[in-house]
Each structure stands twice: as C-alpha cells, then as structure tokens.
Write a protein that holds these residues in place. Structure first.
Motif, mmCIF file in Angstrom:
data_model
loop_
_atom_site.group_PDB
_atom_site.id
_atom_site.type_symbol
_atom_site.label_atom_id
_atom_site.label_comp_id
_atom_site.label_asym_id
_atom_site.label_seq_id
_atom_site.Cartn_x
_atom_site.Cartn_y
_atom_site.Cartn_z
ATOM 1 N N ALA A 249 11.447 136.049 9.914
ATOM 2 C CA ALA A 249 12.904 136.069 10.484
ATOM 3 C C ALA A 249 12.785 137.288 11.398
ATOM 4 C CB ALA A 249 13.990 136.078 9.349
ATOM 5 N N LEU A 250 12.088 138.149 11.149
ATOM 6 C CA LEU A 250 12.076 139.669 11.805
ATOM 7 C C LEU A 250 10.840 139.649 13.005
ATOM 8 C CD1 LEU A 250 13.335 141.984 9.141
ATOM 9 C CD2 LEU A 250 14.696 141.144 11.318
ATOM 10 N N ASN A 251 10.572 138.199 13.232
ATOM 11 C CA ASN A 251 9.121 138.268 14.107
ATOM 12 C C ASN A 251 9.604 138.855 15.436
ATOM 13 O OD1 ASN A 251 6.711 137.122 14.892
ATOM 14 N ND2 ASN A 251 7.883 136.154 16.241
ATOM 15 N N HIS A 252 10.839 138.702 15.821
ATOM 16 C CA HIS A 252 11.121 139.306 17.140
ATOM 17 C C HIS A 252 11.006 140.956 17.111
ATOM 18 C CE1 HIS A 252 14.743 139.421 14.986
ATOM 19 N NE2 HIS A 252 15.230 140.281 15.522
ATOM 20 N N THR A 253 11.047 141.444 16.317
ATOM 21 C CA THR A 253 10.905 143.156 15.994
ATOM 22 C C THR A 253 9.528 143.389 15.573
ATOM 23 O OG1 THR A 253 11.939 143.210 13.796
ATOM 24 C CG2 THR A 253 13.633 143.283 16.138
ATOM 25 N N ILE B 148 10.625 130.402 15.091
ATOM 26 C CA ILE B 148 9.888 131.337 16.016
ATOM 27 C C ILE B 148 8.826 130.613 17.051
ATOM 28 C CG2 ILE B 148 9.906 133.261 14.420
ATOM 29 C CD1 ILE B 148 6.855 132.824 14.047
ATOM 30 N N ALA B 149 8.615 129.181 16.848
ATOM 31 C CA ALA B 149 7.906 128.741 17.711
ATOM 32 C C ALA B 149 8.354 127.116 18.113
ATOM 33 C CB ALA B 149 6.185 128.413 17.298
ATOM 34 N N PHE C 197 -3.367 131.432 13.319
ATOM 35 C CA PHE C 197 -3.174 132.088 12.068
ATOM 36 C C PHE C 197 -2.987 133.545 12.365
ATOM 37 C CE2 PHE C 197 -5.234 134.744 8.849
ATOM 38 C CZ PHE C 197 -4.371 134.559 7.839
ATOM 39 N N ILE C 198 -3.569 134.173 13.619
ATOM 40 C CA ILE C 198 -3.108 135.464 13.723
ATOM 41 C C ILE C 198 -1.746 135.795 14.321
ATOM 42 C CG2 ILE C 198 -3.807 135.454 16.372
ATOM 43 C CD1 ILE C 198 -5.052 137.972 15.913
ATOM 44 N N ASP C 199 -1.156 134.473 14.836
ATOM 45 C CA ASP C 199 0.231 134.686 14.963
ATOM 46 C C ASP C 199 1.227 134.648 14.026
ATOM 47 O OD1 ASP C 199 -0.141 135.134 18.045
ATOM 48 O OD2 ASP C 199 -0.744 133.181 18.335
ATOM 49 N N ARG C 200 0.632 133.950 13.039
ATOM 50 C CA ARG C 200 1.494 133.657 11.771
ATOM 51 C C ARG C 200 1.158 135.096 11.064
ATOM 52 N NH1 ARG C 200 0.715 127.583 9.841
ATOM 53 N NH2 ARG C 200 0.337 126.684 11.748
ATOM 54 N N LEU C 201 0.137 135.710 10.997
ATOM 55 C CA LEU C 201 0.068 136.989 10.578
ATOM 56 C C LEU C 201 1.085 137.978 11.059
ATOM 57 C CD1 LEU C 201 -3.766 138.037 10.533
ATOM 58 C CD2 LEU C 201 -2.362 138.069 8.635
ATOM 59 N N LYS D 21 4.462 120.329 6.118
ATOM 60 C CA LYS D 21 5.821 120.265 6.173
ATOM 61 C C LYS D 21 6.466 121.671 5.853
ATOM 62 C CE LYS D 21 9.912 118.244 6.671
ATOM 63 N NZ LYS D 21 10.907 119.532 6.043
ATOM 64 N N GLU D 22 5.961 122.149 4.839
ATOM 65 C CA GLU D 22 6.512 123.575 4.275
ATOM 66 C C GLU D 22 6.408 124.640 5.263
ATOM 67 O OE1 GLU D 22 5.955 125.257 0.631
ATOM 68 O OE2 GLU D 22 6.029 122.982 -0.458
ATOM 69 N N LEU D 23 5.062 124.524 5.954
ATOM 70 C CA LEU D 23 4.747 125.494 6.909
ATOM 71 C C LEU D 23 5.329 125.338 8.486
ATOM 72 C CD1 LEU D 23 1.055 126.148 6.402
ATOM 73 C CD2 LEU D 23 2.694 127.585 5.896
ATOM 74 N N HIS D 24 5.634 124.122 8.762
ATOM 75 C CA HIS D 24 6.653 123.710 9.822
ATOM 76 C C HIS D 24 8.099 124.519 9.595
ATOM 77 C CE1 HIS D 24 7.735 121.041 13.266
ATOM 78 N NE2 HIS D 24 9.097 121.320 12.474
ATOM 79 N N ASP D 25 8.521 124.337 8.343
ATOM 80 C CA ASP D 25 9.883 124.727 8.037
ATOM 81 C C ASP D 25 9.824 126.381 8.084
ATOM 82 O OD1 ASP D 25 10.486 122.289 8.071
ATOM 83 O OD2 ASP D 25 10.845 122.155 5.679
ATOM 84 N N ARG D 26 8.626 126.835 7.725
ATOM 85 C CA ARG D 26 8.490 128.331 7.703
ATOM 86 C C ARG D 26 8.717 128.856 8.803
ATOM 87 N NH1 ARG D 26 6.961 132.528 4.253
ATOM 88 N NH2 ARG D 26 6.012 134.074 5.187
ATOM 89 N N TYR D 27 7.988 128.382 10.022
ATOM 90 C CA TYR D 27 7.586 128.889 11.223
ATOM 91 C C TYR D 27 8.505 128.090 12.481
ATOM 92 C CZ TYR D 27 3.630 131.124 9.029
ATOM 93 O OH TYR D 27 2.780 131.742 7.958
#
Length: 533
Positions: A378-382, A357-358, A366-370, A348-354
């Motif tokens: 929050a700045l994943n788009h850059t 962006i998805a 995991f590689i996309d979480r990296l 649940k915490e990881l769902h809220d974290r990401y």
C-alpha cells in the motif's frame, strides 16, 4: 568469576546478543582495556569517494540556492537541468586541486566517455539525489545510479566470467534489509512456505540460521557443512543434497562468514552441474565480502537464472552506518517463471495483493514485488532507498571502477593480512595460508590449537570440562577480550570468531597472547586435576 555466570541460560543466545553480555564483563575488568573483536564493523574507510560526496553537496547547494531569487530566510529550489554541466565545470575549475573535486571531474569524464551516459544527466541526478529533495524515482533505484552500480557489480562479482543476460537492481538499506525483504517476498509469493526445505551452506551469518525458525516462516533447514579439514569447501556429498527435489532453495554466504573463504572453482562447477539437473532450485548468495578477494566469481555469474545476489557496500568501504546494499536479479530468471506457474487460487490471491499498484499485476516481476512488499504494498508509492545514500553508493562504485590497478583493494588486503599475522604471532607463530581466504574473520579452533600445544589428553579434558562459552567469558574477564562463539554460525566444533576489521596490529597480538595465556591456565588446572602417580 565463572561461578557468577549461568552458562545454560546464555547457551541459546545469538552470538551477537551474547556479545553484549561479554562486553559488560570485559568493561568491568579492571586489569586491561577492552579489546572488542566481536563484530565486523571495520575501523578503515574509503576517504576519496567521501570527499567527493561532500564537495558534490557544495555544488548541489549552489544549484538549489541559485534556482530561485535569493531568499534570506534560507529557502531554495530544485536544481535545474539546463546548463548544469557548464555550471559544474566552472565550480570544478575554481578549486581544481581539491581531492574531492579531482575525483568528481574524473567521475564525470568516466561516466561520459567509458559508460556512454550523458554527463549533464549524471550531474543532475547526483545533485537532486544528494539534496534529498524528491522521492526516489524510479523507486527500485535511480536510473543512472543503477547503471553505474550495475557496472560495479559486473566488475567485482562477475569479473572475467562469461555472463548471460542483463540484471536489475533494487537498492536496499544494507544487506540486512535485503535479507528481510527476500525472506518476506519469497513467502508472500508462495515460493517458500511452512514446512518447505531450504539448504544452508554452513558456516553462515547467524541470521540465516535463525530466521527460518521464526513463526513467520517455519522452514526446515538442511545443513550443507563445510569444514576446516576440507579448507572450508563443501564436499561433493554435501552439495549433492541439493539434488533432492524437496530442497527448494539454497542460501549461502560467499566468502563464508566466519571463515572468510570463497567457493572454490570445483564447488562452483559442481553447483552449476546440480542446477542443470535442478532448474527449479532458487539460490540466494550473500557476497558482502567478495570484494576483498582477487578475481572473485559469484554464483550469480555461474548460475544467473537461478541466483539472487545480495551485496552490501558496508564492509569494503567502511560504510556500515550508511545502510547501503543491493539485490540483483537476472531479467530472465526461474523465480518469475515459478510465479507464472502457481495454482489458480494462489495467482488470484497475488492478483488481489498487487492490483492497486499495477494495471496487470499478474505479470509483475519478482523484483518489483520485492519493492512493493518492502512497503507493505500500500505504501509502494513511497518505496525506495534514500537518495543521498544512493549518491554515496555511486561514488563508492565509481571509485572502484576508476581504481586501476585496484590500489584500494591491495591496501585493504595488506591491512587485514598484517593484522592476521600479529594475531597468530601472539599464540602460535605463523598463520595458515589459504589462497581462497581473505582473513576478514579468523575462526580459531581452540581445541585443535591446544591439542598441538599440550597434547590429546588435555584437548579432550578442555572440551569435556568447560561449559559452553566459558572460555570466552574468561577471556573477557581476565583480558578484556571480546570474541564470538563460532557455534552460533553453524560450525561443528567449538571455536572463537575473531574479527580482523576493527583493531590495531598491536591489539591483535594482545588477543593472541590472551588466548595463549588462558590455555596455559587451563593446562595448569588440568595438571592439578590429574591423580598423582
């Protein structure tokens, strides 16, 4: 000089921070110029792919200037995909004898004929990338760039070893950024937490020892000790510590830093057998120096489901200033499986974290979480490595892929081995031979060196009488020589780490002579301290 140094105060410093103090001492030495062999920044570099990079920049600028009506104010536009291959042919034939142009023409042919990629798409990605006129898209790595670097890693890290599956890359700001991102994301995704045990293959690059102690992680480290007596390989008794289910991860550098020795086939097979019994074990292998070895095989090739590969272009191509590295993870991997098997609260915490962006954050690999974590989500788009850096990375990768039969690698080996010979010529004659060593660094066990030269009694006096790092400060003060203490890399005996990357043959001989000189001086002090019969 020795009386002015508070050795106790300096004892806990990282060797790379202690180096700065040694440099200050050596710089004040009026007897001789400073010889700094304390850091692995090479004084050699790959010239041909750099020439190609700069000539590609010329073509890309033409494309930018011609994409719009000429504006004298210096305003251009993005390159245009249509017709770019034909325009490149005209550009390349105008100066066909230039070294950089020759490489670019060969690279286009190689990408088209050997890798089966569209030449126009390749040229366009390289032009847009070198101009740096767009965000990195995809953010993990540019599409064709990833395909080419993937082939390079297959050649250098996997070689002839049978490999199962496909792997993805995340282009990073050097191997150091890769380390930082991995430690962080392993923690954020509940794969490693405070009190968890991780094994470290020692000796190892110092930050792998220091990072787990930080308040951010508070990990318990389990040492797996290699020794010179065992040719810097891990005894079975040490590797078998990985069978303990409390050990969640195994971090190592291969080739080792400082000994510069690769894992033997026996070690690789033993770890493979352990992973068969411990399918939940996470392995991180840092293979920065693997490209200096012939027929190198990474743990990433042997245990692909469990292993994260970190690779940097910095040392082999003389590119430390580019900050250029990659993380490779097999598409079928245990880390993604472990994330899916987390508890409900953690999920649940990881769902809220990401979730920002998805659309389906629970299935985010995991590689996309990296990538997302590298920019605080929050700045994943850059996110993403600077595109000009990715282009130079591609030039380096193609240089290696097209270099048959590895002439550049052979030149690097000759250069480093020759320096090693001169170092040993300065104090004890002939360097030891180890087929698994590439000699990028030398780990000099001075206790053993002086034992052979002056006997057991003196060797024991040397160890007991000198304070930590005292001999290193004497070298810096008297000879202007800067070396690093091996203890900071996890060795069990006092030794000097010598980088063979950044000085001349003559200078390495002088370093060997300086080590020999202070040994004689210490022997004289030892002789005077003995009671007269």
């Amino acid at each position: 000089m020795d009386e002015k140094i508070d050795y106790a105060e300096l004892a806990d410093l990282s060797p790379f921070e202690l180096k700065n103090t040694l440099i200050d001492v050596a710089a004040k030495s009026i007897q001789k110029p400073m010889l700094n062999a304390g850091r692995g920044n090479p004084n050699f570099l790959a010239t041909i792919p750099r020439r190609a990079f700069f000539r590609l920049g010329d073509f890309a600028m033409q494309e930018a200037e011609n994409s719009w009506v000429y504006m004298p104010e210096g305003v251009g536009g993005f390159p245009q995909r249509d017709g770019i291959e034909a325009r490149f042919d005209i550009f390349a034939h105008a100066d066909r004898d230039d070294v950089g142009i020759k490489f670019l023409r060969s690279a286009v042919s190689y990408v088209r004929d050997h890798l089966g990629l569209a030449a126009g798409d390749f040229i366009y990605e390289m032009c847009e990338g070198i101009l740096g006129c767009n965000y990195p898209v995809p953010d993990r790595m540019l599409t064709i760039s990833e395909m080419i670097v993937n082939q390079y890693l297959r050649k250098e890290m996997i070689g002839n070893h049978a490999f199962r599956g496909e792997f993805d890359l995340f282009a990073t700001e050097g191997g150091t950024a890769a380390m930082t991102y991995l430690f962080n994301s392993l923690r954020e995704n509940y794969l490693l937490g405070p009190g968890d045990h991780i094994a470290l293959g020692l000796p190892i690059f110092t930050p792998y020892i220091e990072i787990p102690k930080l308040n951010d992680y508070r990990l318990v480290t389990v040492p797996l000790q290699a020794s010179e007596e065992n040719r810097w390989q891990f005894p079975t008794s040490e590797l078998d510590k990985l069978l303990d289910s409390k050990v969640k991860a195994f971090f190592l550098v291969n080739l080792s830093n400082p000994p510069s020795v690769r894992l033997s086939d026996d070690n690789l097979r033993r770890i493979e057998n352990i992973v068969a019994k411990r399918p939940d074990l996470i392995i991180l292998t840092d293979d920065v120096y693997g490209t200096f070895a012939d027929n190198f095989t990474s743990l990433f090739a042997v245990c692909p489901r469990n292993t994260i590969l970190v690779y940097s272009f910095s040392k082999y191509f003389g590119a430390t200033g580019w900050r250029m590295g990659t993380i490779a993870i097999n598409r079928d991997n245990v880390i993604d499986d472990m994330i899916q098997n987390l508890g409900a609260d953690e999920k649940k915490e990881l769902h809220d974290r990401y979730e920002s962006i998805a659309p389906n954050p629970d299935s985010l690999r995991f590689i996309d979480r990296l990538v997302a974590d590298s920019r605080t989500v929050a700045l994943n788009h850059t996110a993403g490595l600077a595109t000009p850096v990715q282009v130079q990375m591609v030039m380096f990768a193609l240089f290696s892929l097209m270099d048959q039969p590895d002439a550049y690698k052979a030149a690097m080996k000759r250069l480093i081995h020759s320096r090693n010979e001169k170092l040993y010529n300065g104090f004890c004659g002939t360097p030891p031979f180890d087929e698994d060593s590439v000699d990028y660094y030398q780990l000099l066990d001075v206790e053993e060196i002086y034992r052979k030269e002056y006997g057991e009694e003196f060797a024991q006096w040397y160890v007991k009488s000198l304070k930590p790092n005292q001999a290193l400060f004497r070298l810096a003060d008297e000879a202007g020589v800067v070396l690093l203490p091996a203890e900071g890399f996890g060795t069990t005996r006092p030794a000097f780490r010598v980088s063979l990357a950044n000085l001349t043959e003559v200078e390495y001989r002088k370093i060997g002579q300086a080590i020999d000189t202070i040994g004689r001086e210490y022997y004289e002090e030892f002789s005077k301290s003995k009671p007269k019969k």
